[in-house]
Design a protein around this motif. Sequence first.
Motif, PDB file in Angstrom:
ATOM      1  N   GLN A   1       0.832  -1.198   0.000  1.00  0.00           N
ATOM      2  CA  GLN A   1       0.000   0.000   0.000  1.00  0.00           C
ATOM      3  C   GLN A   1       0.870   1.251   0.000  1.00  0.00           C
ATOM      4  O   GLN A   1       1.926   1.278   0.616  1.00  0.00           O
ATOM      5  CB  GLN A   1      -0.886  -0.004   1.247  1.00  0.00           C
ATOM      6  N   VAL A   2       0.412   2.272  -0.706  1.00  0.00           N
ATOM      7  CA  VAL A   2       1.075   3.569  -0.697  1.00  0.00           C
ATOM      8  C   VAL A   2       0.061   4.612  -0.236  1.00  0.00           C
ATOM      9  O   VAL A   2      -1.090   4.595  -0.656  1.00  0.00           O
ATOM     10  CB  VAL A   2       1.680   3.920  -2.079  1.00  0.00           C
ATOM     11  N   THR A   3       0.499   5.474   0.668  1.00  0.00           N
ATOM     12  CA  THR A   3      -0.315   6.577   1.149  1.00  0.00           C
ATOM     13  C   THR A   3       0.324   7.865   0.648  1.00  0.00           C
ATOM     14  O   THR A   3       1.530   8.073   0.835  1.00  0.00           O
ATOM     15  CB  THR A   3      -0.387   6.586   2.688  1.00  0.00           C
ATOM     16  N   ILE A   4      -0.484   8.695  -0.004  1.00  0.00           N
ATOM     17  CA  ILE A   4       0.035   9.899  -0.637  1.00  0.00           C
ATOM     18  C   ILE A   4      -0.726  11.117  -0.125  1.00  0.00           C
ATOM     19  O   ILE A   4      -1.961  11.142  -0.178  1.00  0.00           O
ATOM     20  CB  ILE A   4      -0.126   9.831  -2.175  1.00  0.00           C
ATOM     21  N   GLU A   5       0.021  12.093   0.361  1.00  0.00           N
ATOM     22  CA  GLU A   5      -0.554  13.387   0.707  1.00  0.00           C
ATOM     23  C   GLU A   5      -0.110  14.348  -0.380  1.00  0.00           C
ATOM     24  O   GLU A   5       1.080  14.624  -0.521  1.00  0.00           O
ATOM     25  CB  GLU A   5      -0.078  13.851   2.072  1.00  0.00           C
ATOM     26  N   SER A   6      -1.084  14.845  -1.166  1.00  0.00           N
ATOM     27  CA  SER A   6      -0.764  15.673  -2.315  1.00  0.00           C
ATOM     28  C   SER A   6      -1.978  16.508  -2.704  1.00  0.00           C
ATOM     29  O   SER A   6      -3.115  16.115  -2.432  1.00  0.00           O
ATOM     30  CB  SER A   6      -0.362  14.771  -3.489  1.00  0.00           C
ATOM     31  N   ASN A   7      -1.719  17.616  -3.351  1.00  0.00           N
ATOM     32  CA  ASN A   7      -2.795  18.435  -3.906  1.00  0.00           C
ATOM     33  C   ASN A   7      -3.129  18.036  -5.336  1.00  0.00           C
ATOM     34  O   ASN A   7      -4.033  18.598  -5.943  1.00  0.00           O
ATOM     35  CB  ASN A   7      -2.420  19.919  -3.850  1.00  0.00           C
ATOM     36  N   THR A   8      -2.394  17.079  -5.869  1.00  0.00           N
ATOM     37  CA  THR A   8      -2.611  16.595  -7.231  1.00  0.00           C
ATOM     38  C   THR A   8      -3.822  15.665  -7.267  1.00  0.00           C
ATOM     39  O   THR A   8      -4.080  14.919  -6.327  1.00  0.00           O
ATOM     40  CB  THR A   8      -1.350  15.851  -7.732  1.00  0.00           C
ATOM     41  N   ASP A   9      -4.538  15.711  -8.359  1.00  0.00           N
ATOM     42  CA  ASP A   9      -5.716  14.879  -8.569  1.00  0.00           C
ATOM     43  C   ASP A   9      -5.383  13.392  -8.401  1.00  0.00           C
ATOM     44  O   ASP A   9      -4.367  12.920  -8.919  1.00  0.00           O
ATOM     45  CB  ASP A   9      -6.247  15.146  -9.984  1.00  0.00           C
ATOM     46  N   ALA A  10      -6.238  12.669  -7.697  1.00  0.00           N
ATOM     47  CA  ALA A  10      -6.023  11.244  -7.435  1.00  0.00           C
ATOM     48  C   ALA A  10      -5.893  10.441  -8.726  1.00  0.00           C
ATOM     49  O   ALA A  10      -5.070   9.525  -8.813  1.00  0.00           O
ATOM     50  CB  ALA A  10      -7.158  10.688  -6.574  1.00  0.00           C
ATOM     51  N   ALA A  11      -6.673  10.782  -9.730  1.00  0.00           N
ATOM     52  CA  ALA A  11      -6.611  10.054 -10.998  1.00  0.00           C
ATOM     53  C   ALA A  11      -5.242  10.218 -11.658  1.00  0.00           C
ATOM     54  O   ALA A  11      -4.712   9.269 -12.238  1.00  0.00           O
ATOM     55  CB  ALA A  11      -7.721  10.528 -11.936  1.00  0.00           C
ATOM     56  N   ALA A  12      -4.655  11.404 -11.555  1.00  0.00           N
ATOM     57  CA  ALA A  12      -3.330  11.646 -12.132  1.00  0.00           C
ATOM     58  C   ALA A  12      -2.264  10.842 -11.395  1.00  0.00           C
ATOM     59  O   ALA A  12      -1.353  10.286 -12.016  1.00  0.00           O
ATOM     60  CB  ALA A  12      -3.001  13.132 -12.098  1.00  0.00           C
ATOM     61  N   LEU A  13      -2.383  10.759 -10.072  1.00  0.00           N
ATOM     62  CA  LEU A  13      -1.423   9.980  -9.286  1.00  0.00           C
ATOM     63  C   LEU A  13      -1.533   8.497  -9.617  1.00  0.00           C
ATOM     64  O   LEU A  13      -0.524   7.813  -9.792  1.00  0.00           O
ATOM     65  CB  LEU A  13      -1.640  10.224  -7.792  1.00  0.00           C
ATOM     66  N   SER A  14      -2.750   8.002  -9.719  1.00  0.00           N
ATOM     67  CA  SER A  14      -2.961   6.603 -10.071  1.00  0.00           C
ATOM     68  C   SER A  14      -2.409   6.316 -11.473  1.00  0.00           C
ATOM     69  O   SER A  14      -1.744   5.306 -11.697  1.00  0.00           O
ATOM     70  CB  SER A  14      -4.450   6.265  -9.998  1.00  0.00           C
ATOM     71  N   ALA A  15      -2.675   7.220 -12.398  1.00  0.00           N
ATOM     72  CA  ALA A  15      -2.243   7.027 -13.787  1.00  0.00           C
ATOM     73  C   ALA A  15      -0.723   6.990 -13.913  1.00  0.00           C
ATOM     74  O   ALA A  15      -0.186   6.179 -14.679  1.00  0.00           O
ATOM     75  CB  ALA A  15      -2.817   8.129 -14.673  1.00  0.00           C
ATOM     76  N   VAL A  16      -0.026   7.839 -13.156  1.00  0.00           N
ATOM     77  CA  VAL A  16       1.434   7.845 -13.258  1.00  0.00           C
ATOM     78  C   VAL A  16       2.020   6.529 -12.731  1.00  0.00           C
ATOM     79  O   VAL A  16       3.032   6.055 -13.241  1.00  0.00           O
ATOM     80  CB  VAL A  16       2.045   9.092 -12.572  1.00  0.00           C
ATOM     81  N   LEU A  17       1.360   5.922 -11.752  1.00  0.00           N
ATOM     82  CA  LEU A  17       1.827   4.623 -11.268  1.00  0.00           C
ATOM     83  C   LEU A  17       1.597   3.539 -12.322  1.00  0.00           C
ATOM     84  O   LEU A  17       2.450   2.669 -12.520  1.00  0.00           O
ATOM     85  CB  LEU A  17       1.134   4.253  -9.961  1.00  0.00           C
ATOM     86  N   VAL A  18       0.468   3.586 -12.997  1.00  0.00           N
ATOM     87  CA  VAL A  18       0.192   2.621 -14.067  1.00  0.00           C
ATOM     88  C   VAL A  18       1.242   2.769 -15.166  1.00  0.00           C
ATOM     89  O   VAL A  18       1.774   1.767 -15.662  1.00  0.00           O
ATOM     90  CB  VAL A  18      -1.241   2.799 -14.619  1.00  0.00           C
ATOM     91  N   GLU A  19       1.558   4.019 -15.536  1.00  0.00           N
ATOM     92  CA  GLU A  19       2.586   4.268 -16.551  1.00  0.00           C
ATOM     93  C   GLU A  19       3.942   3.695 -16.130  1.00  0.00           C
ATOM     94  O   GLU A  19       4.723   3.260 -16.974  1.00  0.00           O
ATOM     95  CB  GLU A  19       2.729   5.767 -16.807  1.00  0.00           C
ATOM     96  N   ALA A  20       4.212   3.694 -14.828  1.00  0.00           N
ATOM     97  CA  ALA A  20       5.485   3.168 -14.314  1.00  0.00           C
ATOM     98  C   ALA A  20       5.455   1.645 -14.169  1.00  0.00           C
ATOM     99  O   ALA A  20       6.442   1.035 -13.769  1.00  0.00           O
ATOM    100  CB  ALA A  20       5.800   3.810 -12.961  1.00  0.00           C
ATOM    101  N   GLY A  21       4.310   1.024 -14.481  1.00  0.00           N
ATOM    102  CA  GLY A  21       4.221  -0.440 -14.432  1.00  0.00           C
ATOM    103  C   GLY A  21       3.603  -0.969 -13.153  1.00  0.00           C
ATOM    104  O   GLY A  21       3.741  -2.156 -12.854  1.00  0.00           O
ATOM    105  N   TYR A  22       2.917  -0.099 -12.401  1.00  0.00           N
ATOM    106  CA  TYR A  22       2.323  -0.504 -11.128  1.00  0.00           C
ATOM    107  C   TYR A  22       0.825  -0.245 -11.105  1.00  0.00           C
ATOM    108  O   TYR A  22       0.363   0.791 -10.614  1.00  0.00           O
ATOM    109  CB  TYR A  22       3.024   0.210  -9.959  1.00  0.00           C
ATOM    110  N   PRO A  23       0.046  -1.187 -11.636  1.00  0.00           N
ATOM    111  CA  PRO A  23      -1.412  -1.056 -11.550  1.00  0.00           C
ATOM    112  C   PRO A  23      -1.820  -0.918 -10.086  1.00  0.00           C
ATOM    113  O   PRO A  23      -1.150  -1.466  -9.200  1.00  0.00           O
ATOM    114  CB  PRO A  23      -1.946  -2.359 -12.138  1.00  0.00           C
ATOM    115  N   ASN A  24      -2.901  -0.203  -9.846  1.00  0.00           N
ATOM    116  CA  ASN A  24      -3.304   0.054  -8.458  1.00  0.00           C
ATOM    117  C   ASN A  24      -4.805   0.218  -8.368  1.00  0.00           C
ATOM    118  O   ASN A  24      -5.490   0.334  -9.383  1.00  0.00           O
ATOM    119  CB  ASN A  24      -2.578   1.300  -7.949  1.00  0.00           C
TER     120      ASN A  24
END
Length: 65
Positions: free
Chosen positions: A39-62
């Motif tokens: 599990q990863v916990t993220i505190e950020s002002n960035t949109d959750a969908a953008a954070l999820s998408a960048v992980l998918v791009e890096a090869g980490y579905p979530n």
Amino acid sequence: MLKLKVPKMTCGHCASTVTTAIKTVDDDANVEIDLTQQQVTIESNTDAAALSAVLVEAGYPNEPA
């Protein structure tokens, strides 16, 4: 705060890659990794969908934890 389950995150290298990916979209994000829970916990002002998408791009579905 966003919590994501990242099933393919199994080691320190994975955790580093996930952290680096998140930091590419928000350098000020606070990222906490829990490898035992995969599990990863993220505190950020960035949109959750953008954070999820960048992980998918890096090869980490979530999904929301």
